[in-house]
Scaffold this motif. Structure first.
Motif, PDB file in Angstrom:
ATOM      1  N   ILE A  25     -16.198   2.946   7.937  1.00  0.00           N
ATOM      2  CA  ILE A  25     -15.205   2.784   6.865  1.00  0.00           C
ATOM      3  C   ILE A  25     -13.921   2.194   7.428  1.00  0.00           C
ATOM      4  N   TYR A  26     -13.415   1.171   6.769  1.00  0.00           N
ATOM      5  CA  TYR A  26     -12.062   0.687   7.055  1.00  0.00           C
ATOM      6  C   TYR A  26     -11.257   0.752   5.767  1.00  0.00           C
ATOM      7  N   VAL A  27     -10.105   1.429   5.830  1.00  0.00           N
ATOM      8  CA  VAL A  27      -9.218   1.551   4.672  1.00  0.00           C
ATOM      9  C   VAL A  27      -7.850   1.011   5.050  1.00  0.00           C
ATOM     10  N   CYS A  28      -7.306   0.146   4.207  1.00  0.00           N
ATOM     11  CA  CYS A  28      -5.967  -0.387   4.459  1.00  0.00           C
ATOM     12  C   CYS A  28      -4.937   0.730   4.331  1.00  0.00           C
ATOM     13  N   GLY A  29      -4.122   0.876   5.366  1.00  0.00           N
ATOM     14  CA  GLY A  29      -3.131   1.947   5.383  1.00  0.00           C
ATOM     15  C   GLY A  29      -1.788   1.500   4.831  1.00  0.00           C
ATOM     16  N   PRO A  43      -5.578   6.269  -2.830  1.00  0.00           N
ATOM     17  CA  PRO A  43      -6.695   5.763  -2.027  1.00  0.00           C
ATOM     18  C   PRO A  43      -7.067   6.677  -0.870  1.00  0.00           C
ATOM     19  N   PHE A  44      -6.083   7.366  -0.306  1.00  0.00           N
ATOM     20  CA  PHE A  44      -6.378   8.208   0.847  1.00  0.00           C
ATOM     21  C   PHE A  44      -7.105   9.489   0.435  1.00  0.00           C
ATOM     22  N   GLY A 225      -9.368   0.186  -0.501  1.00  0.00           N
ATOM     23  CA  GLY A 225      -7.942   0.114  -0.756  1.00  0.00           C
ATOM     24  C   GLY A 225      -7.696   0.070  -2.249  1.00  0.00           C
ATOM     25  N   GLY A 226      -6.467  -0.109  -2.640  1.00  0.00           N
ATOM     26  CA  GLY A 226      -6.120  -0.181  -4.044  1.00  0.00           C
ATOM     27  C   GLY A 226      -6.528  -1.509  -4.665  1.00  0.00           C
TER      28      GLY A 226
END
Length: 477
Positions: A25-29, A43-44, A225-226
């Motif tokens: 998983i990669y999520v934009c922070g 999103p988190f 992400g959003g």
């Protein structure tokens, strides 16, 4: 079988991991220039629930989430407050963890920062130039969107339409108005790094491509992400990543985007100045209420924020908590060799199946919660029969129902402090400590003092003391 809605294909697809048994998983922070607002939190929390569910399904999860710790907004905030960009980013990264911990969000495995990934970013930019997908102008580097045939496939936009409707200041130096910056030449009084094109710093989009490729490889499972990141951020990520080292079937396989948080149907954002920070909300509502509010609606649906909705969330959460406390109370007076809760246990098993079916359908937390509320009604009916003396509580089945109830709340990350949960946690800690002490004892018997001392010292650092005695080791905290 788990199905997820893939923004890239515009349909639900069965989840087939790149590596069997694993989920990447990669999520934009965040860009840490202010306290996180509720729009940041959604999103988190969403990905925290997804990660918890994937683990329950048996996947080994690797989760990467970046910090954009160098950015125009950070520099501007630092200049306004007469601080360095690092002072600002460090402050608000710390603030991020403080509020996310309160929301019971499990930390990602890796939190890379832009400032710590600069050599990798420069190498990727150089690679795009070498492959003919990027060009330099006066120390700036731009990605050429016309060189990438699939540009627009995530957002569903056509390049000609984007050019005609582009609301951007046209830089006549660029080959095409939609070309985007990979590297920006240094400006006076701004932080910069050395590069083959002169001092400067990265454009926004290149950082996430670099970090995801570095830590997850050329092909990984989820990118999230959003919805506001679909274009241009994620669109540009796909273009530059596949141009650099991948192909149409590489990079992220499933693109998941959560819906906007709105206030009076208007998107919440810092730029509109209509946002509420998590910190401020938690002054009025418990963190668990805010988390429940965020998971009670399907992640892809828009979510309108108001005190009324938070009060509704508080009431709903209390109903679940009452059911949990009822089960704990029943377990205290329950008797062995009693089968009065057999039908309730059967219903709990059915509720669990329906819960999992809902979660397997694109992580439908709203429907999953509906099944939990159906179960709470049955628990209350059973409890009333106990109160009126019609039946005596059934220990074996009540214990199994508590386990099912806790399993569902664990996935959603709510109601984590019940007596039954605390007892389960205590039992788990005891078992883990037995394993640790056994490993340490083996090390001592093999005269591997470095390992045995390291175990003792590391445990001491977290407040656990190991005491050796002639009858063996014991621990206390």
């Amino acid at each position: 079988m788990l199905k997820v809605y893939n923004t890239l294909t515009k349909k639900k697809e069965e989840f087939h991991p790149v590596i069997p048994g694993q989920a990447s998983i990669y999520v934009c922070g965040i860009t840490p220039y202010n306290d996180p607002h509720i729009g940041n939190a959604r999103p988190f929390v969403t990905w925290d629930v997804i990660k918890r569910f994937l683990r329950k399904l048996g996947y080994k999860v690797k989760h990467v989430q970046n910090f954009t710790d160098i950015d125009d907004k950070i520099i501007r905030t630092a200049n306004q407050k007469h601080l360095t960009w690092k002072d600002i980013s460090d402050k608000y990264i710390k603030g991020y963890f403080e509020v996310m911990d309160k929301l019971n969000i499990i930390h990602a495995d890796i939190y890379p920062r832009v400032s710590e990934t600069m050599p990798d970013i420069i190498n990727m930019v150089k690679g795009l130039i070498d492959k003919g997908f990027a060009y330099t102008i006066d120390g700036d580097v731009y990605f050429s969107v016309e060189k990438f045939p699939g540009y627009g496939k995530l957002s569903g936009r056509k390049l000609d339409d984007m050019q005609a409707g582009a609301r951007i200041e046209v830089d006549k130096r660029k080959h095409h108005p939609m070309d985007f910056a990979l590297w920006k030449s240094a400006k006076p009084d701004e932080p910069s790094w050395d590069s083959p094109w002169g001092k400067g710093r990265p454009g926004w989009h290149i950082e996430c491509s670099t970090m995801s490729l570095k830590y997850l490889g050329k092909k990984f499972d989820f990118h999230g992400g959003g919805s506001d990141l679909i274009f241009p951020h994620h669109e540009n990520e796909i273009a530059q990543s596949q141009a650099y080292c991948c192909d149409d079937h590489s990079f992220a396989q499933y693109w998941l985007h959560n819906g906007f948080i709105t206030i009076n149907q208007e998107k919440m954002s810092k730029s509109l100045n209509n946002f509420f920070t998590v910190k401020d909300i938690l002054k009025k509502y418990p963190a668990e209420v805010l988390r429940y509010f965020l998971v009670a609606t399907h992640y892809r649906s828009p979510l309108d924020f108001s005190d009324e909705r938070l009060n509704e969330a508080q009431t709903s959460l209390a109903r679940l908590n009452n059911a949990r406390e009822t089960l704990d109370e029943l377990s205290k007076t329950a008797q062995e060799n009693n089968n009065t809760a057999a039908s309730l246990f059967s219903y709990a098993c059915e509720a669990k199946k329906n819960f999992y079916d809902a979660m397997n359908d694109d992580f439908n937390t709203a429907l999953a919660l509906a099944n939990m509320f159906d179960l709470t009604k049955k628990i209350n009916i059973y409890y009333q029969a106990v109160v009126t003396g019609e039946i005596t509580p059934d220990k074996a089945n009540i214990t199994k129902i508590i386990t099912i109830f806790n399993e569902m709340t664990d996935i959603l990350g709510i109601l984590q402090n019940s007596p039954s949960r605390q007892q389960e946690n205590s039992q788990l800690i005891n078992k883990l400590m037995d394993i640790i002490i056994s490993v340490r004892q083996d090390a001592r018997e093999n005269k591997n003092w470095n390992i045995s001392d390291k175990i003792r010292d590391e445990l001491k650092n977290i407040g656990i003391t190991i005491e050796d005695s002639p009858t063996g080791a014991r621990w206390k905290n």
